[in-house]
Design an enzyme around this catalytic site. Sequence first.
Site, PDB file in Angstrom:
ATOM      1  CB  VAL A 221     -18.483 -24.646 126.313  1.00 26.80           C
ATOM      2  CG1 VAL A 221     -18.490 -24.603 124.609  1.00 26.80           C
ATOM      3  CG2 VAL A 221     -17.858 -25.676 126.689  1.00 26.80           C
ATOM      4  CB  ALA A 222     -15.488 -22.097 129.951  1.00 26.81           C
ATOM      5  NE  ARG A 223     -20.522 -17.257 132.091  1.00 34.59           N
ATOM      6  CZ  ARG A 223     -21.939 -18.116 131.704  1.00 34.59           C
ATOM      7  NH1 ARG A 223     -21.341 -19.470 130.672  1.00 34.59           N
ATOM      8  NH2 ARG A 223     -22.883 -18.083 132.570  1.00 34.59           N
ATOM      9  CG  ASP A 244     -21.387 -21.390 122.617  1.00 34.36           C
ATOM     10  OD1 ASP A 244     -21.242 -21.510 121.460  1.00 34.36           O
ATOM     11  OD2 ASP A 244     -21.533 -21.235 123.481  1.00 34.36           O
ATOM     12  CD  GLU A 249     -19.584 -13.693 124.912  1.00 29.23           C
ATOM     13  OE1 GLU A 249     -20.913 -14.417 125.241  1.00 29.23           O
ATOM     14  OE2 GLU A 249     -18.910 -14.420 125.251  1.00 29.23           O
ATOM     15  CG  HIS A 268     -22.454 -17.471 124.845  1.00 26.49           C
ATOM     16  ND1 HIS A 268     -22.050 -16.348 126.250  1.00 26.49           N
ATOM     17  CD2 HIS A 268     -23.218 -18.276 125.692  1.00 26.49           C
ATOM     18  CE1 HIS A 268     -22.316 -17.045 127.386  1.00 26.49           C
ATOM     19  NE2 HIS A 268     -22.615 -18.135 127.144  1.00 26.49           N
ATOM     20  CB  VAL A 269     -25.519 -20.385 120.441  1.00 26.44           C
ATOM     21  CG1 VAL A 269     -25.369 -19.070 119.777  1.00 26.44           C
ATOM     22  CG2 VAL A 269     -24.816 -21.544 119.634  1.00 26.44           C
TER      23      VAL A 269
END
Length: 305
Positions: A221-223, A244, A249, A268-269
């Site tokens: 859930v970072a990048r 995520d 991306e 990415h939410v």
Amino acid sequence: MPGRVLVQWEENRRNAPAPLAVDVYTGGPAPEGLDGVVFYQVPYAPSTQGVDERLDMIARMPDLEVVQLVSAGYEHVLPLLPEHVTLCNGRGLHDASAAEHTLGLVLAAQRDLPRWAVDQREHRWAPVPSRSLADQRVMIVGYGSIGKAIEDRLLPFETEVVRVANRARPEEGVHGVGELHALLPEVDVVVLITPLTERTRGLFGAREFALLRDDALVVNVARGPVLDTGALLAQNGRVRAALDVTDPEPLPVGHPLWDAPGVFVTPHVAGGSVTFYRRARAFMDAQLARWAAGEVLENVVRPGH
């Protein structure tokens, strides 16, 4: 401190202190005539593709003094800022939303919720035992404010949390990233929530996956670039993942991550819930009041020079 301000939410314009001339920009085509803008709050968007007009506008603001992000990450903006411009981020605004989503990803992966969703759609009743979250050892890599919020939600599930940050903080029970390889063989779940920097790009790759036990879970859930996509695909299901964020991306149609065994993807939410937007608007009201009064701003990550 008077001046022209550009913000995302109409609510902030209504609540702005009298000395400020506040305009609303919610994203999309850049407005004309950006001279005089001294404070720019970049509209929030979890991810972008191609040209990002929200950031390109900065070069057209000759009077700019402050750029305010409502995202926690800010590394992508630093190269665009003149040295005299102060940068503030949204530290703390995403803590609850990102932590909730992280917990959801962990539970979904451990209890096979994606499998049951498919079975429901196909009208199939096929129960099998699933994993648990209780009694699992969970490592949080990037133990900051969001990491603390994740820990707070994990502990009631009877987990043991291992904290890892860029540098060790023994007084807080936080390991340094240099201890990562020694710790990985003993954990069941790894949560990546570190900022993206040159040091963290590719932080979790083939060597790190190899150190994990079979059926371990990695949650990003970072990048996206913090995790090596090729190394994950090479696991072929030996180590599972809940993502995520991805690299690339947005994830292109037909990319192998979509169908990789043991991989669960959300777009990415994690940070963008209703709670985030409510807290972000309240933060911006307070930040504009500080700016108008000439007070020290919150969440300064790079002072102007």
